[in-house]
Design a protein around this motif. Structure first.
Motif, PDB file in Angstrom:
ATOM      1  N   THR A 187       0.827  -1.218   0.000  1.00 53.10           N
ATOM      2  CA  THR A 187       0.000   0.000   0.000  1.00 53.10           C
ATOM      3  C   THR A 187       0.861   1.267   0.000  1.00 53.10           C
ATOM      4  OG1 THR A 187      -0.139  -0.293   2.393  1.00 53.10           O
ATOM      5  CG2 THR A 187      -2.039  -0.993   1.097  1.00 53.10           C
ATOM      6  N   GLU A 188       2.185   1.129   0.111  1.00 54.59           N
ATOM      7  CA  GLU A 188       3.060   2.310   0.142  1.00 54.59           C
ATOM      8  C   GLU A 188       3.125   2.970  -1.236  1.00 54.59           C
ATOM      9  OE1 GLU A 188       6.986   1.835   2.196  1.00 54.59           O
ATOM     10  OE2 GLU A 188       6.243  -0.184   2.548  1.00 54.59           O
ATOM     11  N   ASP A 189       3.245   4.292  -1.233  1.00 50.73           N
ATOM     12  CA  ASP A 189       3.317   5.049  -2.499  1.00 50.73           C
ATOM     13  C   ASP A 189       4.455   4.550  -3.387  1.00 50.73           C
ATOM     14  OD1 ASP A 189       1.190   6.545  -1.700  1.00 50.73           O
ATOM     15  OD2 ASP A 189       2.369   8.302  -1.091  1.00 50.73           O
ATOM     16  N   ARG A 190       5.613   4.251  -2.777  1.00 51.10           N
ATOM     17  CA  ARG A 190       6.780   3.842  -3.576  1.00 51.10           C
ATOM     18  C   ARG A 190       6.451   2.580  -4.385  1.00 51.10           C
ATOM     19  NH1 ARG A 190      11.159   0.551   0.176  1.00 51.10           N
ATOM     20  NH2 ARG A 190       9.698  -0.349   1.663  1.00 51.10           N
ATOM     21  N   HIS A 191       5.667   1.678  -3.794  1.00 49.72           N
ATOM     22  CA  HIS A 191       5.326   0.425  -4.479  1.00 49.72           C
ATOM     23  C   HIS A 191       4.245   0.674  -5.533  1.00 49.72           C
ATOM     24  CE1 HIS A 191       4.679  -3.864  -5.063  1.00 49.72           C
ATOM     25  NE2 HIS A 191       3.388  -3.662  -4.898  1.00 49.72           N
ATOM     26  N   VAL A 192       3.200   1.406  -5.155  1.00 49.65           N
ATOM     27  CA  VAL A 192       2.042   1.634  -6.046  1.00 49.65           C
ATOM     28  C   VAL A 192       2.493   2.224  -7.380  1.00 49.65           C
ATOM     29  CG1 VAL A 192      -0.066   3.019  -6.343  1.00 49.65           C
ATOM     30  CG2 VAL A 192       0.363   1.847  -4.161  1.00 49.65           C
ATOM     31  N   LYS A 193       3.261   3.289  -7.317  1.00 50.67           N
ATOM     32  CA  LYS A 193       3.689   3.974  -8.543  1.00 50.67           C
ATOM     33  C   LYS A 193       4.558   3.057  -9.417  1.00 50.67           C
ATOM     34  CE  LYS A 193       6.466   7.854 -10.139  1.00 50.67           C
ATOM     35  NZ  LYS A 193       7.205   6.944 -11.030  1.00 50.67           N
ATOM     36  N   ARG A 194       5.440   2.295  -8.763  1.00 51.83           N
ATOM     37  CA  ARG A 194       6.359   1.439  -9.524  1.00 51.83           C
ATOM     38  C   ARG A 194       5.642   0.254 -10.165  1.00 51.83           C
ATOM     39  NH1 ARG A 194      10.884   2.346  -4.813  1.00 51.83           N
ATOM     40  NH2 ARG A 194      11.556   4.384  -5.594  1.00 51.83           N
ATOM     41  N   VAL A 195       4.627  -0.270  -9.500  1.00 48.21           N
ATOM     42  CA  VAL A 195       3.833  -1.356 -10.096  1.00 48.21           C
ATOM     43  C   VAL A 195       3.126  -0.840 -11.351  1.00 48.21           C
ATOM     44  CG1 VAL A 195       1.770  -2.795  -9.755  1.00 48.21           C
ATOM     45  CG2 VAL A 195       3.555  -2.745  -8.009  1.00 48.21           C
ATOM     46  N   GLN A 196       2.617   0.389 -11.275  1.00 45.12           N
ATOM     47  CA  GLN A 196       1.974   0.968 -12.471  1.00 45.12           C
ATOM     48  C   GLN A 196       2.981   1.141 -13.609  1.00 45.12           C
ATOM     49  OE1 GLN A 196       0.200   4.391 -10.431  1.00 45.12           O
ATOM     50  NE2 GLN A 196      -1.834   3.491 -10.710  1.00 45.12           N
ATOM     51  N   ASP A 197       4.206   1.514 -13.246  1.00 47.07           N
ATOM     52  CA  ASP A 197       5.269   1.633 -14.267  1.00 47.07           C
ATOM     53  C   ASP A 197       5.553   0.271 -14.922  1.00 47.07           C
ATOM     54  OD1 ASP A 197       5.515   4.294 -13.668  1.00 47.07           O
ATOM     55  OD2 ASP A 197       7.358   4.082 -12.482  1.00 47.07           O
ATOM     56  N   ILE A 198       5.583  -0.772 -14.096  1.00 43.66           N
ATOM     57  CA  ILE A 198       5.848  -2.132 -14.604  1.00 43.66           C
ATOM     58  C   ILE A 198       4.702  -2.577 -15.523  1.00 43.66           C
ATOM     59  CG2 ILE A 198       6.025  -4.573 -13.903  1.00 43.66           C
ATOM     60  CD1 ILE A 198       7.588  -3.470 -11.371  1.00 43.66           C
ATOM     61  N   PHE A 199       3.464  -2.296 -15.096  1.00 45.11           N
ATOM     62  CA  PHE A 199       2.292  -2.612 -15.925  1.00 45.11           C
ATOM     63  C   PHE A 199       2.433  -1.954 -17.299  1.00 45.11           C
ATOM     64  CE2 PHE A 199      -1.848  -1.917 -17.740  1.00 45.11           C
ATOM     65  CZ  PHE A 199      -2.617  -3.014 -17.380  1.00 45.11           C
ATOM     66  N   MET A 200       2.814  -0.669 -17.299  1.00 47.29           N
ATOM     67  CA  MET A 200       2.915   0.075 -18.570  1.00 47.29           C
ATOM     68  C   MET A 200       4.030  -0.477 -19.457  1.00 47.29           C
ATOM     69  SD  MET A 200       0.412   2.015 -18.718  1.00 47.29           S
ATOM     70  CE  MET A 200       0.854   2.741 -20.299  1.00 47.29           C
ATOM     71  N   LYS A 201       5.138  -0.904 -18.856  1.00 55.03           N
ATOM     72  CA  LYS A 201       6.228  -1.500 -19.648  1.00 55.03           C
ATOM     73  C   LYS A 201       5.730  -2.762 -20.358  1.00 55.03           C
ATOM     74  CE  LYS A 201      10.656  -0.116 -17.761  1.00 55.03           C
ATOM     75  NZ  LYS A 201      12.014  -0.530 -17.594  1.00 55.03           N
ATOM     76  N   MET A 202       4.996  -3.588 -19.616  1.00 50.79           N
ATOM     77  CA  MET A 202       4.473  -4.837 -20.185  1.00 50.79           C
ATOM     78  C   MET A 202       3.416  -4.541 -21.252  1.00 50.79           C
ATOM     79  SD  MET A 202       4.260  -6.898 -16.548  1.00 50.79           S
ATOM     80  CE  MET A 202       3.592  -8.460 -17.125  1.00 50.79           C
ATOM     81  N   TYR A 203       2.625  -3.511 -21.006  1.00 53.91           N
ATOM     82  CA  TYR A 203       1.558  -3.122 -21.940  1.00 53.91           C
ATOM     83  C   TYR A 203       2.164  -2.610 -23.259  1.00 53.91           C
ATOM     84  CZ  TYR A 203      -2.604  -0.701 -23.721  1.00 53.91           C
ATOM     85  OH  TYR A 203      -3.652  -0.271 -24.499  1.00 53.91           O
ATOM     86  N   LYS A 204       3.188  -1.751 -23.129  1.00 54.83           N
ATOM     87  CA  LYS A 204       3.830  -1.192 -24.326  1.00 54.83           C
ATOM     88  C   LYS A 204       4.574  -2.265 -25.118  1.00 54.83           C
ATOM     89  CE  LYS A 204       4.169   3.509 -22.537  1.00 54.83           C
ATOM     90  NZ  LYS A 204       4.977   4.424 -21.708  1.00 54.83           N
ATOM     91  N   LYS A 205       5.011  -3.307 -24.433  1.00 47.38           N
ATOM     92  CA  LYS A 205       5.691  -4.423 -25.098  1.00 47.38           C
ATOM     93  C   LYS A 205       4.691  -5.239 -25.932  1.00 47.38           C
ATOM     94  CE  LYS A 205       9.127  -7.700 -25.064  1.00 47.38           C
ATOM     95  NZ  LYS A 205       9.595  -8.478 -23.925  1.00 47.38           N
ATOM     96  N   GLY A 206       3.385  -5.050 -25.650  1.00 45.55           N
ATOM     97  CA  GLY A 206       2.355  -5.843 -26.335  1.00 45.55           C
ATOM     98  C   GLY A 206       2.004  -7.116 -25.586  1.00 45.55           C
ATOM     99  N   ASP A 207       2.421  -7.182 -24.291  1.00 44.03           N
ATOM    100  CA  ASP A 207       2.187  -8.402 -23.499  1.00 44.03           C
ATOM    101  C   ASP A 207       0.909  -8.346 -22.663  1.00 44.03           C
ATOM    102  OD1 ASP A 207       4.233  -9.969 -24.365  1.00 44.03           O
ATOM    103  OD2 ASP A 207       5.617  -9.503 -22.727  1.00 44.03           O
ATOM    104  N   ILE A 208       0.191  -7.219 -22.728  1.00 45.56           N
ATOM    105  CA  ILE A 208      -1.061  -7.098 -21.960  1.00 45.56           C
ATOM    106  C   ILE A 208      -2.199  -6.724 -22.906  1.00 45.56           C
ATOM    107  CG2 ILE A 208      -2.266  -5.662 -20.233  1.00 45.56           C
ATOM    108  CD1 ILE A 208       0.321  -5.592 -18.613  1.00 45.56           C
ATOM    109  N   TYR A 209      -3.334  -7.414 -22.779  1.00 41.92           N
ATOM    110  CA  TYR A 209      -4.521  -7.117 -23.608  1.00 41.92           C
ATOM    111  C   TYR A 209      -5.777  -7.258 -22.755  1.00 41.92           C
ATOM    112  CZ  TYR A 209      -5.127 -12.226 -23.751  1.00 41.92           C
ATOM    113  OH  TYR A 209      -5.308 -13.545 -23.386  1.00 41.92           O
TER     114      TYR A 209
END
Length: 524
Positions: free
Chosen positions: A99-121
């Motif tokens: 629930t910490e801010d440091r984790h929340v923001k970084r998880v969203q960054d990881i999601f976006m990396k995977m999404y931009k790679k074309g690995d999320i639909y």
């Protein structure tokens, strides 16, 4: 001075704060702590991470039933976890909360990396869902309408979700297992995972829209990121990945993810696939340990068949509990917990063997040598045997620890403890003391016992550091730091003054203790 052997990064799973932790969680954390302490002692720059996995429908439901907000609910339980780890003297370097801010923001960054790679639909998920386990199951996995893990009823669910293309990483994962068999240990776990992948990997549901308690999907506010993408990322978000990479670049890849066997699948299939997606290095090793069983079944918060470690610590001390957990069970296998097994182990190994050895030796040095450790002027075969054993144990402990065989590492140390006790019986110092012409022989015996105990006091630091301190105080070494290299050398205690203190471990009346623990169990 111990040389710097490089970095060592070790993690426990992040625990789910739906209820107080039990001795099964304690077991995993004690192992990680012992390894972290061992690596620090033997010259590594260690990073030890633990924490809590705080999102999900189950937490939302528990909070609702308790009439509080989810964050209030988890805050209260995390408080009990932090208190337990403090009581258990767990030497973690970082405690991550999802629930910490440091984790929340970084998880969203990881999601976006995977999404931009074309690995999320985006798609639709349909399947059987178990709320207590936060797990989806297929038709074939469900047993009589119930969850295969916890045995509770599952419900049919259909909802719009985002998916991770896990299926496209199946071949790479199989190749990883074949080229790096050490990646997943023990071998039995790796074979299970290979079989699981070979049956066909499905894409992974990584978002939910039925509840709100989670990290928002950055491209769709109606969805929250589902448990595994959120939880598994903690191992790198806690190191600052991707925006503050200093610690990440220093400590990643992790040396060991220590996990219970029930979550091996997530750590050895989903997690490496996620890392492949974001093109980051893979963990060096995932180790799946066994369960502590009680009354024939796995200990579980939801079943209520748990042993509260705080009760055992209050009654017997933290070092006793740590010693028992590490000594009794074989890594990777399930072990059965009973109060009787624990009490016998404490009496035989700690009170009889170690406590008795220290007490007898210090008393005799005080009685026969005025409390000052004398010089050893003689050596016979029995002395040579003790010295040779004492100086060889440290390297055997290193070898066993490198294989996570905590019980065998402790057995090596206790071989020395038992040999030193036998040495007293062989040498009979009380008889030597009656003959003035045997003074040199008596001195040698006293010196050798003191040195053997000094070595034991160093060897036990990773497992029982408070006991080590108490031993060193009685041995007159309170101001001398226990250094790993000194466990390889024998004669170091010229003229040291010993002073007898309290018994390290008082002998227990097992019948009385069993009755007392039963009463405490009923009261709780």
């Amino acid at each position: 001075m111990t040389e710097n052997k490089g970095t060592y990064y070790i993690t426990t799973p992040i625990y789910y704060p739906s209820a107080k932790l039990h001795i099964g969680h304690t077991y995993c954390t004690v192992m990680a702590d012992a390894m972290a302490r061992f690596k620090r002692l033997s010259g590594y720059d260690v990073r030890f991470l633990t924490g809590t996995d705080e999102h999900g429908q189950k937490i939302e439901k528990c909070a609702d039933e308790a009439g509080v907000t989810p964050i209030e609910y988890v805050d209260a339980i995390v408080e009990t976890i932090l208190r337990l780890w403090e009581k258990m003297e767990i030497s973690y370097d970082d405690f991550i909360r999802t629930t910490e801010d440091r984790h929340v923001k970084r998880v969203q960054d990881i999601f976006m990396k995977m999404y931009k790679k074309g690995d999320i639909y985006k798609g639709t998920y349909e399947g059987w869902y178990c709320t207590p386990c936060e797990s989806f199951w297929t038709e074939t996995q469900v047993e009589d309408g119930c969850c295969p893990d916890c045995g509770r009823p599952v419900k049919k669910m259909q909802e719009e979700s985002y998916f991770f293309k896990l299926s496209s990483y199946a071949d790479k994962l199989l190749e990883l297992y074949d080229t790096h068999p050490e990646f997943l240990q023990p071998d039995s776990r790796r074979n299970e995972m290979k079989a699981f992948i070979e049956q066909g990997l499905e894409d992974l549901c990584i978002s939910r829209s039925e509840f709100d308690w989670g990290i928002p999907v950055p491209i769709d506010e109606d969805h929250v990121i589902y448990v595994w993408l959120d939880a598994l990322s903690n191992y790198i978000t806690a190191l600052g990945y991707p925006d503050e990479p200093e610690l990440y670049e220093k400590y990643w890849p992790v040396n060991v993810h220590l996990v219970g066997k029930e979550i091996v699948r997530f750590h050895s299939i989903i997690w490496p696939a996620m890392l492949m997606s974001i093109e980051e290095p893979l963990p060096k090793q995932v180790l799946g340990h066994g369960w502590l069983l009680i009354d024939g079944g796995k200990m579980s918060k939801s079943k209520g068949n748990v042993v509260d470690p705080e009760i055992l610590i209050d009654r017997y001390g933290i070092d006793s509990l740590k010693y028992f957990l590490l000594r009794e069970y074989t890594f990777g296998q399930d072990g059965i917990y009973t109060n009787e097994v624990m009490l016998k182990r404490l009496n035989y190994d700690l009170a009889n063997d170690l406590g008795n050895l220290l007490s007898r030796s210090v008393s005799m040095i005080e009685k026969y040598c005025g409390g000052v450790v004398p010089e050893a002027k003689l050596r016979d075969e029995i002395d040579e045997e003790l010295i040779s054993l004492a100086t060889s144990v440290a390297s055997k402990v290193e070898e066993k620890m490198d294989q996570f065989q905590f019980n065998l590492a402790l057995e090596e140390i206790w071989t020395l403890v038992r040999r030193a006790n036998k040495y007293i019986d062989e040498k009979m110092p009380w008889a030597l003391a009656k003959d003035e012409s045997k003074k040199d022989e008596l001195d040698t015996v006293m010196r050798n016992l003191a040195e053997a105990l000094r070595i034991v006091s160093i060897l036990i630091i990773p497992y029982m550091h408070t006991t080590s301190d108490r031993m060193r105080e009685q041995l007159g070494l309170a101001d001398v730091e226990g250094v790993w290299e000194d466990a390889f050398e024998f004669y170091q205690m010229d003229g040291v003054k010993v002073s007898k203190g309290e018994q390290l471990f008082p002998r227990l009346d097992i019948e009385k203790e069993l009755a007392a623990l039963e009463e405490i169990g009923k009261a709780n």
